[in-house]
Design a protein around this motif. Structure first.
Motif, short mmCIF file in Angstrom:
data_model
loop_
_atom_site.label_atom_id
_atom_site.label_comp_id
_atom_site.label_asym_id
_atom_site.label_seq_id
_atom_site.Cartn_x
_atom_site.Cartn_y
_atom_site.Cartn_z
N MET A 163 -12.19 -24.83 33.73
CA MET A 163 -13.49 -25.13 33.13
C MET A 163 -13.33 -25.32 31.63
O MET A 163 -13.82 -26.29 31.06
CB MET A 163 -14.48 -23.98 33.41
N GLU A 164 -12.64 -24.38 31.00
CA GLU A 164 -12.47 -24.42 29.55
C GLU A 164 -11.66 -25.64 29.11
O GLU A 164 -12.01 -26.30 28.13
CB GLU A 164 -11.81 -23.14 29.06
N SER A 165 -10.61 -25.96 29.83
CA SER A 165 -9.74 -27.06 29.40
C SER A 165 -10.34 -28.43 29.68
O SER A 165 -9.94 -29.41 29.06
CB SER A 165 -8.37 -26.93 30.07
N HIS A 220 -13.78 -23.40 46.07
CA HIS A 220 -12.41 -23.60 45.61
C HIS A 220 -11.54 -22.46 46.11
O HIS A 220 -12.04 -21.45 46.61
CB HIS A 220 -12.35 -23.70 44.07
N SER A 221 -10.25 -22.64 45.98
CA SER A 221 -9.30 -21.59 46.35
C SER A 221 -8.40 -21.24 45.16
O SER A 221 -7.29 -20.79 45.33
CB SER A 221 -8.46 -22.03 47.54
N LEU A 222 -8.92 -21.45 43.96
CA LEU A 222 -8.15 -21.27 42.73
C LEU A 222 -8.08 -19.84 42.25
O LEU A 222 -7.18 -19.48 41.50
CB LEU A 222 -8.77 -22.11 41.60
N LEU A 249 -13.36 -33.05 38.51
CA LEU A 249 -12.89 -32.50 37.23
C LEU A 249 -12.21 -31.14 37.37
O LEU A 249 -11.23 -30.87 36.70
CB LEU A 249 -14.06 -32.35 36.27
N MET A 250 -12.76 -30.30 38.20
CA MET A 250 -12.29 -28.91 38.25
C MET A 250 -11.18 -28.67 39.26
O MET A 250 -10.35 -27.81 39.05
CB MET A 250 -13.46 -27.98 38.57
N LEU A 251 -11.20 -29.39 40.35
CA LEU A 251 -10.33 -29.00 41.45
C LEU A 251 -9.18 -29.97 41.70
O LEU A 251 -8.25 -29.63 42.40
CB LEU A 251 -11.16 -28.83 42.72
N ASP A 308 -14.62 -15.91 42.50
CA ASP A 308 -13.30 -15.97 43.10
C ASP A 308 -13.10 -17.19 44.01
O ASP A 308 -12.02 -17.76 44.05
CB ASP A 308 -13.00 -14.70 43.91
N ARG A 309 -14.16 -17.61 44.74
CA ARG A 309 -14.02 -18.68 45.71
C ARG A 309 -15.00 -19.82 45.53
O ARG A 309 -15.08 -20.71 46.38
CB ARG A 309 -14.12 -18.10 47.11
N ARG A 310 -15.77 -19.79 44.45
CA ARG A 310 -16.69 -20.91 44.19
C ARG A 310 -17.08 -20.94 42.73
O ARG A 310 -16.97 -19.95 42.00
CB ARG A 310 -17.94 -20.80 45.05
#
Length: 110
Positions: free
Chosen positions: A22-24, A11-13, A100-102, A69-71
């Motif tokens: 993740m939590e939400s 990811h780049s989040l 779901l996450m990205l 940070d990136r995964r």
């Protein structure tokens, strides 16, 4: 017991946004597990690690998700016959994790 199955989801989040997502979204996980009768329990044993137990059809699968940070690094502990189908399970986890996450559309669509 079989070796853990590790799945990396790039990811780049950034770490903090990945943890926030993740939590939400952890409450949505059960609806993405085939079989329709899954339950998911979660906790945060450390600041960057979510621990999950997925229960379905009489089987419990403990796993962790480490936010980096990136995964996201997902570690599944598959036992018994499930360890024989680790490849297809990992593919579903990767696909659903990315979805779901990205995918921001899941939070912006009505």
């Amino acid at each position: 017991m079989a070796e853990p199955t590790i799945i990396d989801i790039a990811h780049s989040l950034g770490r903090e946004e990945a943890k926030r997502r993740m939590e939400s979204r952890v409450g949505k996980l059960a609806s993405h597990i085939p079989g329709g009768a899954a339950t998911v329990t979660s906790s945060w044993p450390s600041a960057d690690r979510m621990a999950l137990t997925v229960s379905t059809m009489g089987v419990e699968v403990p796993c962790t998700i480490d936010a980096e940070d990136r995964r996201l690094r997902v570690t599944l502990h598959l036992s018994g016959i499930l360890s024989l189908v680790a490849g297809p399970i990992a593919a579903v986890v990767r696909q659903q994790g990315e979805r779901l996450m990205l995918d921001d559309r899941s939070t912006t669509q009505a």
